[in-house]
Design a protein around this motif. Structure first.
Motif, PDB file in Angstrom:
ATOM      1  N   CYS A  94      -1.495  -4.654   3.820  1.00 36.87           N
ATOM      2  CA  CYS A  94      -0.583  -5.510   3.061  1.00 36.87           C
ATOM      3  C   CYS A  94      -1.255  -5.981   1.792  1.00 36.87           C
ATOM      4  O   CYS A  94      -2.331  -6.590   1.833  1.00 36.87           O
ATOM      5  CB  CYS A  94      -0.160  -6.710   3.913  1.00 36.87           C
ATOM      6  SG  CYS A  94       1.003  -7.819   3.075  1.00 36.87           S
ATOM      7  N   ILE A 110       4.331 -10.640   0.623  1.00 41.34           N
ATOM      8  CA  ILE A 110       5.639 -10.049   0.329  1.00 41.34           C
ATOM      9  C   ILE A 110       6.414 -10.925  -0.641  1.00 41.34           C
ATOM     10  O   ILE A 110       7.058 -10.430  -1.584  1.00 41.34           O
ATOM     11  CB  ILE A 110       6.437  -9.837   1.636  1.00 41.34           C
ATOM     12  CG1 ILE A 110       5.739  -8.782   2.516  1.00 41.34           C
ATOM     13  CG2 ILE A 110       7.866  -9.403   1.335  1.00 41.34           C
ATOM     14  CD1 ILE A 110       6.304  -8.692   3.920  1.00 41.34           C
ATOM     15  N   THR A 138       7.787  -2.911   4.773  1.00 38.33           N
ATOM     16  CA  THR A 138       7.893  -4.248   4.174  1.00 38.33           C
ATOM     17  C   THR A 138       9.092  -5.004   4.723  1.00 38.33           C
ATOM     18  O   THR A 138       8.990  -6.210   5.044  1.00 38.33           O
ATOM     19  CB  THR A 138       7.997  -4.126   2.644  1.00 38.33           C
ATOM     20  OG1 THR A 138       6.917  -3.326   2.154  1.00 38.33           O
ATOM     21  CG2 THR A 138       7.936  -5.502   1.988  1.00 38.33           C
TER      22      THR A 138
END
Length: 611
Positions: A406, A327, A310
């Protein structure tokens, strides 16, 4: 001579030639060679070839017999010639020259619903409806014998470890084990019900409080769950065990010896030798397992691991907006290194991307590393310095690819776990000649219930929280770990267990945190709770699924192949016709009146216009 047999059909050898013997069994095959008729006679123990010629007065009668007729043959053991001996059969050096025979039983129908002497595949409905014929087939017959041998081995090994076998009740009270109960109405107590045990959990703990130090049982368990390849509908058997005055390490040491010994004993059952991972089994904390393998049931035959990257995609110099947006919303990026796939054709990567889309993901991003500049659809968004960091975190080298998932943590972990498996399968790097065991430890004590949003038990409610009562009183519930564990084999949970919460105050607090009202522990688990008050030893245990163990040892993909009389996926017993309707007097005895939903009226058929 014995009425039906002096020898079994798997017993005779060259040393028996010249003897007059009597053998009984089913006609497995018939071969007519003109003046000679060969019959392969089969029983539980094996096959014996029998031969009769046209000079024998009973030739005409025996010639009329059909496959699966049950007969008794009297004859002389003779040696086969070197050219006709069957080296693949234990009895292959001899045959029995028929003198006389007796027909003991014959099928009513000429045509059998399935052929016993064939490996021809049949549908599940036929196989389960005629399971007694299916069980005569060689592979399935051997699987059920294996199951018996495994259970015998488990019993022997547990007794050698100082355990005693006790039986616990089948008719009992409902318990929150995480699945639906099977309920049994009471005749003597109108409106009340027994429950079939999902596991002997409370009773085995009560045995420890009764002063029995080591308990085990080959226990039947009942859960109203849907069937899967590794789980039958309704019922299953487990090696259930409990020990007093023990820690987690003590339990692991005993069960690694027992289970590892059983798997080593039967590791060559299929004809190929499986390598069994030695004790001590690998231990993996739950959080680490979820990160590195994407689940709490890791298949360690797969060498690929997942890591968190990340921070790399959060860097200012990385311009991949699709990941940055996730994120920013609290999501994560997981990476899977695939060694030496850089020279694979583009179709290898495209197929993986299509697979990810079929799993509900946007796709499966990747970078193939070659020197300072990587290749792939998203490589241009990742500058050289960030690519170098990716190589450092993942251990990637030139010629390797790194795939990315993701999403929010709850979705990223399982998708990355599935991707890890899929990539390894496409690379053909899962070693299918090994049994690799692991213990998953340090499970969270609590979790948030997806439906209610409330704190709930994540595993066994009777487990001891790490840190005991103090942890329950002072820590955030979601940070508390439980002293509970799973034993995993090749990606499938084989056992679950824990060190038990034997302190009354700690149990009350544990249930209170999970939303149970004060006093509910005593109300629901009064027998065990009261026993705690009279002095309970520290104790713990676990239960290993016998069906799954045998499934592994037989190298079968479906657990129904190692159960004598399984139900189908709809929880129906096609052989015995269960479930079935109850007679009115049976319902009256247990004070039940059925109110079944009325069938919906069919809509009128559309009127066809005249043309």
């Amino acid at each position: 001579m014995h009425a039906y047999r002096s020898h079994t059909c798997g017993q005779l050898r060259l040393a028996d030639q010249g003897q007059t013997v009597k053998i009984s069994g089913w006609i497995h095959r018939k071969r007519d060679h003109g003046g000679l008729l060969f019959i392969d006679l089969r029983d539980h123990y094996g096959l014996t070839q029998c031969v009769i010629n046209t000079d024998n007065p009973v030739f005409a009668e025996i010639e009329k017999l059909r496959l699966e007729n049950v007969i008794c043959i009297t004859g002389e053991v003779v040696a086969r010639t070197a050219e006709t001996a069957n080296k693949h059969l234990p009895t292959g050096e001899i045959e029995v020259r028929v003198k006389d025979f007796t027909l003991l039983s014959a099928p009513v129908n000429d045509m059998l619903p399935l052929q016993v002497n064939s490996d021809e595949p049949y549908g599940e409905e036929v196989r389960l409806r005629y399971r007694f014929l299916d069980l005569r087939r060689d592979v399935l017959h051997k699987n059920i014998v294996l199951r018996s041998d495994v259970v015998s081995s488990l019993r022997r090994r547990m007794i050698e470890e100082g355990f005693r076998e006790f039986q616990t009740p089948i008719l009992t009270a409902s318990s929150p084990e995480g699945a639906r109960d099977f309920l049994v109405p009471s005749r003597l107590h109108p409106g009340k019900f027994y429950a079939l045990p999902q596991a002997p959990q409370q009773f085995k703990q009560l045995l420890m409080m009764s002063g029995f130090d080591r308990y085990f049982q080959i226990a039947p368990c009942f859960r109203d769950e849907d069937a899967r390849a590794d789980r039958t509908a309704g019922e299953f058997y487990q090696l259930d065990m409990e020990m007093s005055f023990v820690t987690q390490d003590d339990i692991f040491a005993v069960m690694e010896s027992v289970i590892g010994g059983v798997f080593e004993e039967f590791s060559s059952f299929t004809g190929k030798k499986f390598d069994v991972s030695p004790a001590p089994f690998i231990r993996i904390p739950f959080d680490e397992s979820m990160l590195k393998y994407g689940n709490d049931k890791p298949d360690l035959r797969n060498p690929l691991v997942i890591c968190d990257v990340t921070d790399v995609f959060a860097r200012e110099d990385v311009e991949f907006k699709a990941f940055k947006g996730v994120i920013a919303a609290g999501g994560v990026v997981r990476a899977i290194r695939a060694p030496k796939v850089g020279d694979r054709p583009r179709s290898f990567f495209d197929k993986l991307n299509d697979w990810a889309k079929s799993e509900g993901a946007v796709g499966l991003g990747y970078v193939v590393f070659e020197g300072a500049d990587g290749k792939g659809p998203i490589a241009k968004f990742i500058p050289a310095a960030a690519q170098a960091k990716l190589k450092e975190l993942t251990g990637a080298e030139d010629g390797d690819a790194v795939f990315f998932v993701c999403d929010q943590v709850a979705k990223a972990a399982p998708l990355a776990g599935k991707a890890r498996t899929k990539i390894a399968e496409d690379m053909d790097i899962i070693d299918k000649s090994k049994f690799i065991f692991s213990w998953i430890v340090d499970f969270p004590m609590y979790e948030i219930n997806d439906k209610t949003g409330n704190v709930d038990f994540s595993h066994n409610p009777f487990s001891m929280p790490a840190g005991g009562l103090e942890a329950l009183n002072t820590q955030d519930p979601l940070s508390i770990k439980a002293v509970q564990y799973d034993c995993v084999l090749n990606g499938i949970e084989l056992a679950s267990g824990g060190i038990r919460n034997h302190i009354p105050e700690a149990m009350e607090k544990a249930f209170e945190i999970a939303g149970y009202p004060k006093g509910s522990v005593q109300a629901k688990f009064g027998g065990m709770y009261n026993a705690f008050k009279f002095g309970a030893p520290p104790h713990g245990g676990c239960a290993f699924g016998i069906d799954r163990m045998v499934m592994f040892l037989a190298d079968e993909p479906n657990v129904r192949e190692v159960i004598a009389f399984p139900m189908n996926q709809q929880a129906e017993d096609l052989l015995m016709g269960a479930p079935s309707e109850a007679e009115p007097n049976q319902l009256r005895d247990v004070h039940i009146k059925l109110e079944l939903p009325k069938p919906q009226a069919k809509a009128d058929a559309p009127v066809k216009a005249a043309g």
